[in-house]
Design a protein around this motif. Structure first.
Motif, PDB file in Angstrom:
ATOM      1  N   MET A  85       0.821  -1.216   0.000  1.00  0.00           N
ATOM      2  CA  MET A  85       0.000   0.000   0.000  1.00  0.00           C
ATOM      3  C   MET A  85       0.853   1.263   0.000  1.00  0.00           C
ATOM      4  N   THR A  86       0.228   2.348  -0.416  1.00  0.00           N
ATOM      5  CA  THR A  86       0.853   3.646  -0.219  1.00  0.00           C
ATOM      6  C   THR A  86       0.831   3.955   1.274  1.00  0.00           C
ATOM      7  N   TYR A  87       1.631   4.893   1.684  1.00  0.00           N
ATOM      8  CA  TYR A  87       1.683   5.287   3.089  1.00  0.00           C
ATOM      9  C   TYR A  87       0.289   5.714   3.564  1.00  0.00           C
ATOM     10  N   THR A  88      -0.387   6.535   2.772  1.00  0.00           N
ATOM     11  CA  THR A  88      -1.702   7.043   3.149  1.00  0.00           C
ATOM     12  C   THR A  88      -2.718   5.913   3.273  1.00  0.00           C
TER      13      THR A  88
ATOM     14  N   ASN B  88      -2.182   2.930  -7.730  1.00  0.00           N
ATOM     15  CA  ASN B  88      -1.636   4.103  -8.402  1.00  0.00           C
ATOM     16  C   ASN B  88      -0.749   3.642  -9.559  1.00  0.00           C
TER      17      ASN B  88
ATOM     18  N   ARG C 255       1.026   0.590  -6.398  1.00  0.00           N
ATOM     19  CA  ARG C 255       0.820   0.525  -4.951  1.00  0.00           C
ATOM     20  C   ARG C 255      -0.671   0.704  -4.685  1.00  0.00           C
TER      21      ARG C 255
ATOM     22  N   THR D 101      -3.960   2.039  -3.283  1.00  0.00           N
ATOM     23  CA  THR D 101      -4.444   3.299  -2.727  1.00  0.00           C
ATOM     24  C   THR D 101      -5.813   3.139  -2.083  1.00  0.00           C
TER      25      THR D 101
END
Length: 179
Positions: free
Chosen positions: A97-100, A159, A163, A165
């Motif tokens: 995953m993305t950080y967010t 994305n 990754r 999102t």
């Protein structure tokens, strides 16, 4: 001022010109890469670093040449994510995953939702089917899972760097999917 004002017509014409020029540039970069040009050479030709050239154009070049490879990679990520969920390995899920997204879909949230899916459908068996669509800023993978007593459905949003999102799971296919 309205849309027929000469100033607004000039804005529309300039936008169309920029769009055509960007398409021509992307095609030229794709042809140059296919011919063996390095990102260093391409960057020099347009006055940017090799990193900036690669960052700007690599997705369009990569997408044009290897959509089947992207689809395979995203399917593999989906399978890895659900296998990790089945083993309560939330760190591995967050790795994709993305950080967010990882902050929004905390270990606690993932565990709660996955437990609800297991209670409604039984043990996870496999990712049964996926469909991948290219979205504006990445990809959407729509999936159907196979469990002992049911087939939850959902979507994973990726994305352009592949990754995650966003991730949604529904216990039945009557739900309207978000992406």
């Amino acid at each position: 001022m309205d849309s027929k004002d000469p100033l607004m017509l000039a804005v529309g014409a300039a936008h169309a010109e920029v769009t055509r020029a960007n398409q021509a540039l992307e095609q030229a970069v794709e042809a140059a890469r296919a011919g063996g040009a390095t990102w260093q050479l391409i960057g020099s030709a347009i006055g940017v670093t090799k990193q900036a050239a690669a960052q700007r154009f690599s997705d369009s070049v990569y997408n044009a040449r290897s959509l089947p490879q992207i689809e395979t990679k995203l399917q593999q990520v989906a399978e890895a994510v659900f296998a990790a969920l089945a083993h309560s390995d939330y760190q591995h899920v967050h790795h994709h995953m993305t950080y967010t997204a990882a902050r929004m879909l905390s270990k606690r949230k993932l565990a709660k939702v996955w437990q609800q899916v297991l209670e409604a459908n039984g043990d996870f068996i496999e990712v049964q089917r996926t469909v991948i669509e290219q979205a504006t800023l990445g990809y959407t993978l729509t999936y159907r899972l196979r469990h002992q007593r049911g087939e939850p459905v959902g979507q994973i949003s990726f994305n352009s760097a592949h990754r995650i999102t966003g991730l949604v799971i529904f216990n039945d296919d009557s739900a309207e999917l978000p992406w």
